[in-house]
Design a protein around this motif. Structure first.
Motif, PDB file in Angstrom:
ATOM      1  N   TYR A   9       0.907  -1.165   0.269  1.00  0.00           N
ATOM      2  CA  TYR A   9       0.127   0.346   0.142  1.00  0.00           C
ATOM      3  C   TYR A   9       0.759   1.352  -0.075  1.00  0.00           C
ATOM      4  O   TYR A   9       2.358   1.478   0.392  1.00  0.00           O
ATOM      5  N   SER A  10       0.780   2.096  -0.760  1.00  0.00           N
ATOM      6  CA  SER A  10       0.861   3.363  -0.942  1.00  0.00           C
ATOM      7  C   SER A  10       0.302   4.098  -0.997  1.00  0.00           C
ATOM      8  O   SER A  10      -0.918   4.234  -1.288  1.00  0.00           O
ATOM      9  N   ALA A  11       0.585   6.028  -0.772  1.00  0.00           N
ATOM     10  CA  ALA A  11       0.437   6.571  -1.319  1.00  0.00           C
ATOM     11  C   ALA A  11       1.564   7.960  -1.670  1.00  0.00           C
ATOM     12  O   ALA A  11       1.908   8.199  -1.109  1.00  0.00           O
ATOM     13  N   ASP A  12       0.731   8.744  -2.412  1.00  0.00           N
ATOM     14  CA  ASP A  12       1.688   9.539  -3.910  1.00  0.00           C
ATOM     15  C   ASP A  12       1.946  10.727  -2.675  1.00  0.00           C
ATOM     16  O   ASP A  12       1.280  11.504  -2.024  1.00  0.00           O
ATOM     17  N   MET A  13       3.470  10.875  -2.353  1.00  0.00           N
ATOM     18  CA  MET A  13       3.839  12.291  -1.645  1.00  0.00           C
ATOM     19  C   MET A  13       3.605  13.397  -2.766  1.00  0.00           C
ATOM     20  O   MET A  13       3.853  14.250  -3.760  1.00  0.00           O
ATOM     21  N   GLN A  14       2.805  14.191  -1.589  1.00  0.00           N
ATOM     22  CA  GLN A  14       2.880  16.057  -2.218  1.00  0.00           C
ATOM     23  C   GLN A  14       3.535  16.655  -0.935  1.00  0.00           C
ATOM     24  O   GLN A  14       3.112  16.618   0.214  1.00  0.00           O
ATOM     25  N   VAL A  15       4.169  18.134  -1.318  1.00  0.00           N
ATOM     26  CA  VAL A  15       4.960  18.958  -0.326  1.00  0.00           C
ATOM     27  C   VAL A  15       3.376  19.821  -0.230  1.00  0.00           C
ATOM     28  O   VAL A  15       3.261  20.477  -1.552  1.00  0.00           O
ATOM     29  N   PRO A  70      16.782   6.886  -9.367  1.00  0.00           N
ATOM     30  CA  PRO A  70      16.359   8.104  -9.260  1.00  0.00           C
ATOM     31  C   PRO A  70      14.562   7.995  -7.904  1.00  0.00           C
ATOM     32  O   PRO A  70      14.388   9.641  -7.232  1.00  0.00           O
ATOM     33  N   GLU A  71      13.809   6.943  -7.712  1.00  0.00           N
ATOM     34  CA  GLU A  71      12.681   7.471  -7.331  1.00  0.00           C
ATOM     35  C   GLU A  71      13.086   7.163  -5.599  1.00  0.00           C
ATOM     36  O   GLU A  71      12.550   8.582  -5.487  1.00  0.00           O
ATOM     37  N   LEU A  72      14.314   7.053  -5.187  1.00  0.00           N
ATOM     38  CA  LEU A  72      14.262   7.267  -4.180  1.00  0.00           C
ATOM     39  C   LEU A  72      14.804   8.301  -3.869  1.00  0.00           C
ATOM     40  O   LEU A  72      14.437   9.260  -2.873  1.00  0.00           O
ATOM     41  N   GLN A  73      15.524   8.656  -3.942  1.00  0.00           N
ATOM     42  CA  GLN A  73      15.629  10.517  -4.499  1.00  0.00           C
ATOM     43  C   GLN A  73      15.197  11.545  -4.567  1.00  0.00           C
ATOM     44  O   GLN A  73      14.769  12.652  -3.433  1.00  0.00           O
ATOM     45  N   ALA A  74      14.063  11.079  -5.359  1.00  0.00           N
ATOM     46  CA  ALA A  74      12.969  11.860  -5.215  1.00  0.00           C
ATOM     47  C   ALA A  74      12.007  12.019  -4.175  1.00  0.00           C
ATOM     48  O   ALA A  74      11.656  13.393  -3.460  1.00  0.00           O
ATOM     49  N   LYS A  75      12.137  10.842  -3.217  1.00  0.00           N
ATOM     50  CA  LYS A  75      11.332  10.376  -2.293  1.00  0.00           C
ATOM     51  C   LYS A  75      11.950  11.597  -0.591  1.00  0.00           C
ATOM     52  O   LYS A  75      11.085  11.598  -0.049  1.00  0.00           O
ATOM     53  N   VAL A  76      13.065  11.457  -1.080  1.00  0.00           N
ATOM     54  CA  VAL A  76      13.961  12.402   0.033  1.00  0.00           C
ATOM     55  C   VAL A  76      13.383  13.560  -0.181  1.00  0.00           C
ATOM     56  O   VAL A  76      13.237  13.741   0.799  1.00  0.00           O
ATOM     57  N   LYS A  77      13.691  14.009  -1.175  1.00  0.00           N
ATOM     58  CA  LYS A  77      13.624  15.514  -1.002  1.00  0.00           C
ATOM     59  C   LYS A  77      13.193  15.669  -0.891  1.00  0.00           C
ATOM     60  O   LYS A  77      12.453  16.468  -0.281  1.00  0.00           O
ATOM     61  N   ASP A  78      11.261  14.508  -1.143  1.00  0.00           N
ATOM     62  CA  ASP A  78       9.738  15.498  -0.999  1.00  0.00           C
ATOM     63  C   ASP A  78       9.549  15.152   0.845  1.00  0.00           C
ATOM     64  O   ASP A  78       9.326  15.847   1.506  1.00  0.00           O
TER      65      ASP A  78
END
Length: 294
Positions: A9-15, A70-78
């Motif tokens: 299960y997951s949810a899209d991250m939004q800032v 790259p996906e984890l890099q983006a998730k870490v940024k958010d």
């Protein structure tokens, strides 16, 4: 939360920036139904968030240059951006507590010194494991607080909206620190296991410790505080306590093949997201999330 291990299960991250919860205008002193103990327990949690979030950010940043996915890099940024926003919001809440006469600076200073010590003297592996364990706890608390409508029924709607937003974003980034810990830091299972035990003792121990300090600052004498704790502890940890439903998903951490995505996202998550998108109002979104509880 008793989901099959092969389901994710997951949810899209939004800032989300600059959300206004209007606490300065609306937050009563005892905002949890007029109950001093219940209010101060949550206030004690709020105290930990600004410096706690900054510690989490620092712990993840220790590995940022080692992340190649790259996906984890983006998730870490958010993740970093979300945690920064949480710190800002809870700093505002903590300022209200200062205005109420709470010894916030002393309590925060003690905690910040501890975080700084860990970052300086403990290994990066231990720091990222503590961060991942903390995210496990906060994600489970988000479920505990909002799954059942009655849990926060007495809470002031503006404060409830703040915690609703925080709960939503815990759902969104609950696996980021874990993935850094597991896939980048390669933290051994034994370190991971100890981290949750240590984090649990500290989080709940210091929360209750600070609750007592704030109740004393409210003017309650020792006998009154003892009575409050005797009545309040079953509310927290009793058979039907608000944190009791965490037991099973909490223990999942100790399964060697555990991952946070094995736990379902808060059922009302889409309600909050859709309401905020429609209205732009985090107060309405928080109310919709709470109303949608069982």
């Amino acid at each position: 939360m008793n989901a099959p291990l092969n389901v994710q299960y997951s949810a899209d991250m939004q800032v989300r920036k600059n959300l206004d919860f209007q606490l300065e205008q609306h937050m009563p002193r005892f905002w949890f139904g007029g109950h001093p103990f219940k209010t101060r327990v949550f206030d004690a949690l709020s105290l930990t968030f600004p410096d706690g979030e900054r510690y989490f950010i620092s712990s993840v940043r220790l590995y940022r240059d080692q992340i190649t996915d790259p996906e984890l890099q983006a998730k870490v940024k958010d993740f970093i951006l979300q945690e920064a926003q949480h710190g800002i919001a809870h700093d505002k809440m903590n300022q209200i507590l200062i205005d109420q006469g709470m010894p916030v600076d002393a309590m925060i200073g003690e905690m910040k010194s501890r975080f700084d010590y860990w970052l300086k003297h403990k290994s990066p592996e231990i720091n990222i494991a503590i961060t991942a364990a903390s995210e496990h706890l906060t994600a489970l608390m988000a479920e505990c607080f909002y799954a059942q409508k009655e849990t926060l029924a007495e809470v002031d709607p503006y404060v409830r909206a703040l915690y609703a937003w925080h709960a939503i974003e815990e759902m969104e980034h609950r696996d980021v620190a874990f993935d850094v810990m597991q896939n980048v830091a390669k933290v051994p299972y034994a370190v991971r296991a100890r981290a949750l035990a240590l984090t649990s003792v500290m989080m709940y121990g210091f929360t209750l410790y600070r609750t007592n300090i704030m109740l004393k600052a409210d003017g309650f004498n020792k006998r009154e505080r003892i009575k409050m704790f005797a009545q309040g502890m079953p509310w927290l940890f009793g058979k039907k306590g608000i944190l009791s439903s965490m037991k099973k998903p909490y223990m999942d951490w100790y399964k060697r093949d555990f991952h946070p995505s094995q736990h379902p996202v808060l059922a009302q998550y889409p309600v909050w997201v859709e309401t905020l998108e429609k209205t732009g109002d985090p107060i309405q979104a928080g109310e919709a999330l709470w109303q949608a509880g069982k």
